[in-house]
Design an enzyme around this catalytic site. Structure first.
Site, PDB file in Angstrom:
ATOM      1  N   LYS A 130     -27.860  23.985  83.890  1.00  0.00           N
ATOM      2  CA  LYS A 130     -27.863  22.696  84.613  1.00  0.00           C
ATOM      3  C   LYS A 130     -26.719  22.706  85.610  1.00  0.00           C
ATOM      4  O   LYS A 130     -25.570  22.934  85.239  1.00  0.00           O
ATOM      5  CB  LYS A 130     -27.625  21.546  83.641  1.00  0.00           C
ATOM      6  CG  LYS A 130     -28.824  21.117  82.863  1.00  0.00           C
ATOM      7  CD  LYS A 130     -28.495  19.779  82.204  1.00  0.00           C
ATOM      8  CE  LYS A 130     -29.536  19.380  81.199  1.00  0.00           C
ATOM      9  NZ  LYS A 130     -29.133  18.143  80.491  1.00  0.00           N
ATOM     10  N   LYS A 214     -25.507  26.527  71.619  1.00  0.00           N
ATOM     11  CA  LYS A 214     -26.071  25.842  72.785  1.00  0.00           C
ATOM     12  C   LYS A 214     -27.184  26.687  73.408  1.00  0.00           C
ATOM     13  O   LYS A 214     -28.221  26.163  73.790  1.00  0.00           O
ATOM     14  CB  LYS A 214     -24.992  25.477  73.818  1.00  0.00           C
ATOM     15  CG  LYS A 214     -25.626  24.713  74.993  1.00  0.00           C
ATOM     16  CD  LYS A 214     -24.687  23.978  75.906  1.00  0.00           C
ATOM     17  CE  LYS A 214     -25.508  23.365  77.041  1.00  0.00           C
ATOM     18  NZ  LYS A 214     -24.703  22.697  78.056  1.00  0.00           N
ATOM     19  N   ARG A 228     -33.313  19.777  73.498  1.00  0.00           N
ATOM     20  CA  ARG A 228     -32.104  19.859  74.320  1.00  0.00           C
ATOM     21  C   ARG A 228     -31.405  18.504  74.393  1.00  0.00           C
ATOM     22  O   ARG A 228     -30.203  18.422  74.621  1.00  0.00           O
ATOM     23  CB  ARG A 228     -32.450  20.391  75.718  1.00  0.00           C
ATOM     24  CG  ARG A 228     -31.200  20.702  76.526  1.00  0.00           C
ATOM     25  CD  ARG A 228     -31.441  21.526  77.758  1.00  0.00           C
ATOM     26  NE  ARG A 228     -30.169  21.788  78.417  1.00  0.00           N
ATOM     27  CZ  ARG A 228     -29.993  22.601  79.428  1.00  0.00           C
ATOM     28  NH1 ARG A 228     -31.018  23.263  79.929  1.00  0.00           N
ATOM     29  NH2 ARG A 228     -28.808  22.769  79.965  1.00  0.00           N
ATOM     30  N   ASN A 232     -26.994  15.585  73.881  1.00  0.00           N
ATOM     31  CA  ASN A 232     -26.459  14.340  74.440  1.00  0.00           C
ATOM     32  C   ASN A 232     -25.857  13.442  73.382  1.00  0.00           C
ATOM     33  O   ASN A 232     -25.499  12.292  73.668  1.00  0.00           O
ATOM     34  CB  ASN A 232     -27.569  13.574  75.166  1.00  0.00           C
ATOM     35  CG  ASN A 232     -27.977  14.301  76.408  1.00  0.00           C
ATOM     36  OD1 ASN A 232     -27.161  14.576  77.266  1.00  0.00           O
ATOM     37  ND2 ASN A 232     -29.246  14.672  76.490  1.00  0.00           N
ATOM     38  N   HIS A 235     -23.205  10.891  74.078  1.00  0.00           N
ATOM     39  CA  HIS A 235     -23.040  10.831  75.530  1.00  0.00           C
ATOM     40  C   HIS A 235     -23.667   9.604  76.189  1.00  0.00           C
ATOM     41  O   HIS A 235     -23.327   9.277  77.315  1.00  0.00           O
ATOM     42  CB  HIS A 235     -23.597  12.097  76.182  1.00  0.00           C
ATOM     43  CG  HIS A 235     -22.646  13.266  76.080  1.00  0.00           C
ATOM     44  ND1 HIS A 235     -22.268  13.791  74.872  1.00  0.00           N
ATOM     45  CD2 HIS A 235     -21.995  13.985  77.033  1.00  0.00           C
ATOM     46  CE1 HIS A 235     -21.433  14.802  75.086  1.00  0.00           C
ATOM     47  NE2 HIS A 235     -21.242  14.938  76.385  1.00  0.00           N
ATOM     48  N   HIS A 239     -20.945   8.194  78.350  1.00  0.00           N
ATOM     49  CA  HIS A 239     -20.964   8.178  79.823  1.00  0.00           C
ATOM     50  C   HIS A 239     -20.715   6.774  80.365  1.00  0.00           C
ATOM     51  O   HIS A 239     -20.004   6.590  81.346  1.00  0.00           O
ATOM     52  CB  HIS A 239     -22.304   8.680  80.347  1.00  0.00           C
ATOM     53  CG  HIS A 239     -22.363  10.172  80.423  1.00  0.00           C
ATOM     54  ND1 HIS A 239     -23.556  10.862  80.441  1.00  0.00           N
ATOM     55  CD2 HIS A 239     -21.391  11.101  80.504  1.00  0.00           C
ATOM     56  CE1 HIS A 239     -23.296  12.158  80.507  1.00  0.00           C
ATOM     57  NE2 HIS A 239     -21.987  12.329  80.551  1.00  0.00           N
ATOM     58  N   HIS A 249     -13.425  12.471  79.435  1.00  0.00           N
ATOM     59  CA  HIS A 249     -14.787  12.686  78.956  1.00  0.00           C
ATOM     60  C   HIS A 249     -14.802  12.822  77.428  1.00  0.00           C
ATOM     61  O   HIS A 249     -15.622  12.200  76.750  1.00  0.00           O
ATOM     62  CB  HIS A 249     -15.363  13.944  79.615  1.00  0.00           C
ATOM     63  CG  HIS A 249     -16.770  14.222  79.208  1.00  0.00           C
ATOM     64  ND1 HIS A 249     -17.824  13.409  79.568  1.00  0.00           N
ATOM     65  CD2 HIS A 249     -17.292  15.210  78.445  1.00  0.00           C
ATOM     66  CE1 HIS A 249     -18.936  13.905  79.055  1.00  0.00           C
ATOM     67  NE2 HIS A 249     -18.648  14.999  78.363  1.00  0.00           N
TER      68      HIS A 249
HETATM   69  N1  LIG Z   1     -23.879  21.782  83.384  1.00  0.00           N
HETATM   70  C1  LIG Z   1     -23.776  21.327  82.170  1.00  0.00           C
HETATM   71  O1  LIG Z   1     -24.640  21.532  81.327  1.00  0.00           O
HETATM   72  C2  LIG Z   1     -22.544  20.568  81.804  1.00  0.00           C
HETATM   73  C3  LIG Z   1     -22.264  20.305  80.464  1.00  0.00           C
HETATM   74  C4  LIG Z   1     -21.087  19.647  80.156  1.00  0.00           C
HETATM   75  C5  LIG Z   1     -20.235  19.238  81.158  1.00  0.00           C
HETATM   76  N2  LIG Z   1     -20.544  19.494  82.454  1.00  0.00           N
HETATM   77  C6  LIG Z   1     -19.657  19.083  83.529  1.00  0.00           C
HETATM   78  O2  LIG Z   1     -18.402  19.730  83.376  1.00  0.00           O
HETATM   79  C7  LIG Z   1     -17.405  18.918  83.972  1.00  0.00           C
HETATM   80  C8  LIG Z   1     -16.239  18.846  83.044  1.00  0.00           C
HETATM   81  O3  LIG Z   1     -15.740  20.142  82.813  1.00  0.00           O
HETATM   82  P1  LIG Z   1     -14.187  20.402  82.595  1.00  0.00           P
HETATM   83  O4  LIG Z   1     -13.686  19.515  81.552  1.00  0.00           O
HETATM   84  O5  LIG Z   1     -14.000  21.842  82.475  1.00  0.00           O
HETATM   85  O6  LIG Z   1     -13.592  19.806  83.951  1.00  0.00           O
HETATM   86  P2  LIG Z   1     -12.764  20.431  85.173  1.00  0.00           P
HETATM   87  O7  LIG Z   1     -13.507  21.499  85.830  1.00  0.00           O
HETATM   88  O8  LIG Z   1     -12.344  19.279  85.974  1.00  0.00           O
HETATM   89  O9  LIG Z   1     -11.495  21.082  84.455  1.00  0.00           O
HETATM   90  C9  LIG Z   1     -10.584  20.262  83.792  1.00  0.00           C
HETATM   91  C10 LIG Z   1      -9.174  20.441  84.387  1.00  0.00           C
HETATM   92  O10 LIG Z   1      -8.628  21.639  83.889  1.00  0.00           O
HETATM   93  C11 LIG Z   1      -8.192  22.461  84.963  1.00  0.00           C
HETATM   94  N3  LIG Z   1      -8.342  23.825  84.492  1.00  0.00           N
HETATM   95  C12 LIG Z   1      -9.489  24.462  84.182  1.00  0.00           C
HETATM   96  N4  LIG Z   1      -9.216  25.662  83.671  1.00  0.00           N
HETATM   97  C13 LIG Z   1      -7.888  25.796  83.652  1.00  0.00           C
HETATM   98  C14 LIG Z   1      -7.003  26.813  83.226  1.00  0.00           C
HETATM   99  N5  LIG Z   1      -7.441  27.930  82.649  1.00  0.00           N
HETATM  100  N6  LIG Z   1      -5.680  26.619  83.388  1.00  0.00           N
HETATM  101  C15 LIG Z   1      -5.207  25.468  83.929  1.00  0.00           C
HETATM  102  N7  LIG Z   1      -5.985  24.463  84.328  1.00  0.00           N
HETATM  103  C16 LIG Z   1      -7.309  24.626  84.195  1.00  0.00           C
HETATM  104  C17 LIG Z   1      -9.036  22.037  86.128  1.00  0.00           C
HETATM  105  O11 LIG Z   1      -8.409  22.337  87.340  1.00  0.00           O
HETATM  106  C18 LIG Z   1      -9.147  20.541  85.892  1.00  0.00           C
HETATM  107  O12 LIG Z   1      -7.983  19.902  86.351  1.00  0.00           O
HETATM  108  C19 LIG Z   1     -18.032  17.585  84.273  1.00  0.00           C
HETATM  109  O13 LIG Z   1     -18.285  17.478  85.644  1.00  0.00           O
HETATM  110  C20 LIG Z   1     -19.345  17.631  83.506  1.00  0.00           C
HETATM  111  O14 LIG Z   1     -20.355  16.869  84.097  1.00  0.00           O
HETATM  112  C21 LIG Z   1     -21.680  20.150  82.790  1.00  0.00           C
HETATM  113 ZN   LIG Z   2     -19.969  16.217  77.382  1.00  0.00          ZN
END
Ligand SMILES: NC(=O)c1ccc[n+]([C@@H]2O[C@H](COP(=O)([O-])OP(=O)(O)OC[C@H]3O[C@@H](n4cnc5c(N)ncnc54)[C@H](O)[C@@H]3O)[C@@H](O)[C@H]2O)c1
Ligand SMILES: [Zn+2]
Length: 347
Positions: A130, A214, A228, A232, A235, A239, A249
């Site tokens: 996704k 997953k 799938r 959620n 969520h 959300h 989150h």
């Molecule tokens: N596609 C899907 O199936 C799916 C599933 C769940 C979540 N998501 C999406 O994922 C996003 C959330 O992901 P997230 O929590 O990783 O957010 P993010 O990408 O914003 O990362 C979180 C923070 O950590 C920092 N960061 C990441 N890796 C780091 C590292 N190794 N060292 C230092 N800083 C680091 C980033 O810069 C950011 O500030 C949301 O947009 C959500 O919608 C998508």
């Molecule tokens: Zn989530």
């Protein structure tokens, strides 16, 4: 590096476990690859990006929007990226979602892979194909399901991840345990976050278990017609709370999971809501909050899981087993009011 291939109806994904960033050039040709990352990850792992083509974006969910996708496309044109180019998202879920989305629309679709760098991206966002962007307050409103070529796991990248981002990732790991795997749930109940941060072997094993869990769900139901939806769990309310309040989150989903577990006791006779709450507390997540039901309900109604006047809600029938139950919106609102009142009394 251990390679496992997961086959989905829309394509195969090579997953490299136990990899080190330095081996990325064995998986993708440096000449064709364009890495997409954000400023935090770039700064924290600066040296690793040497000699790669890199596009560095501003960090944060606020940038997971169409204008960022447009800006990436412009940079790809400047790089003269063509159909043989491979985009590699090196970052958290914001970066992986954006990378997969842009790769799917650039020249009507080029290949892409992910190097997840946040715990959440490792166990959740990078898996399942996704990809998309947010529109206003509606998360992931626009996007596509398309599988990456590869996922590349180097858990040592997590050494620079801020603590609250570990907590965010743990919320999704607990979610997987709650609705998919009682054994994982029980294992988590015996641990705490510090163990994951310090025990490298344990961390790798937990990450891998979550990838397997997953992936198996996505394989059964890639286009989210049934199982799938279990992912959620927590969520739907989560959300809605996340858009209305200053919550991460993970915090929002934790509150959503507590509501869902409580609702499971009311509706399908689940008995262990208190265990769910206990594990969340152990990982530093909030479990009770008082909110404005009317406002939250307005957002919740827009959830993609809504079916006219019913909501498909993920409940727990027992630990490790989620169940999708259709609940009329009017009934759901009554339960939200009851739950909120309960929390008010406990305050
Ligand atoms: N596609 C899907 O199936 C799916 C599933 C769940 C979540 N998501 C999406 O994922 C996003 C959330 O992901 P997230 O929590 O990783 O957010 P993010 O990408 O914003 O990362 C979180 C923070 O950590 C920092 N960061 C990441 N890796 C780091 C590292 N190794 N060292 C230092 N800083 C680091 C980033 O810069 C950011 O500030 C949301 O947009 C959500 O919608 C998508
Ligand atoms: Zn989530």
């Amino acid at each position: 590096m251990l390679k496992k291939t997961y086959t989905y109806s829309s394509g195969k994904v090579d997953v490299y476990f136990d990899a080190a960033f330095g081996q990325l050039n064995k998986v993708v040709d440096k000449k064709n690859a364009i890495l997409i990352t954000d400023e935090h990850v770039f700064k924290a792992h600066h040296a690793k990006f040497k000699n790669w083509n890199v596009i560095t974006l501003k960090p944060g969910e606020a940038y997971k929007i169409q204008p960022t996708a447009d800006a990436i496309v412009e940079q790809l044109i400047a790089f003269q990226a063509d159909r043989s180019s491979v985009l590699v998202g090196v970052g958290g879920g914001v970066i992986t979602d954006l990378t997969g989305y842009v790769a799917s629309i650039y020249m009507r679709g080029i290949q892409f892979g992910f190097v997840p760098t946040s715990l959440l991206a490792m166990v959740d966002a990078s898996i399942g194909g996704k990809n998309g962007v947010d529109v206003g307050e509606y998360k992931n409103m626009v996007g596509i399901i398309r599988q990456p070529l590869f996922l590349f796991y180097d858990t040592s990248l997590l050494s620079t991840l801020p603590h609250h981002e570990w907590v965010n990732g743990c919320a999704e790991i607990i979610k997987h345990g709650a609705v998919l795997d009682a054994k994982l749930f029980k294992q988590l109940a015996q641990l705490e976050i510090q163990a994951l941060k310090t025990d490298k072997k344990l961390l790798k094993a937990i990450v891998r278990r979550n990838v397997e869990l997953k992936s198996a769900v996505v394989k059964r139901d890639e286009f989210e017609k049934g199982d799938r939806k279990l992912l959620n769990f927590g969520h739907t309310l989560g959300h809605a709370l996340e858009t209305q309040y200053e919550l991460t989150h993970g915090q929002a989903v934790a509150l959503g999971m507590v509501f869902a577990a409580w609702l499971s006791e009311q509706v399908i006779g689940f008995k262990q809501a208190s265990s769910v709450e206990q594990v969340l507390v152990q990982y530093g997540l909030p479990t009770r909050a008082v909110f404005d039901v009317d406002r939250v309900f307005e957002i919740l109604k827009m959830d993609k899981k809504r079916l006219s006047k019913q909501m498909r809600f993920v409940l727990m029938s027992k630990l490790g087993k989620g169940e999708i139950v259709e609940i009329p919106l009017t009934v759901l609102k009554k339960y939200l009011i009851a739950f909120n009142t309960l929390n008010k009394k406990q305050k």
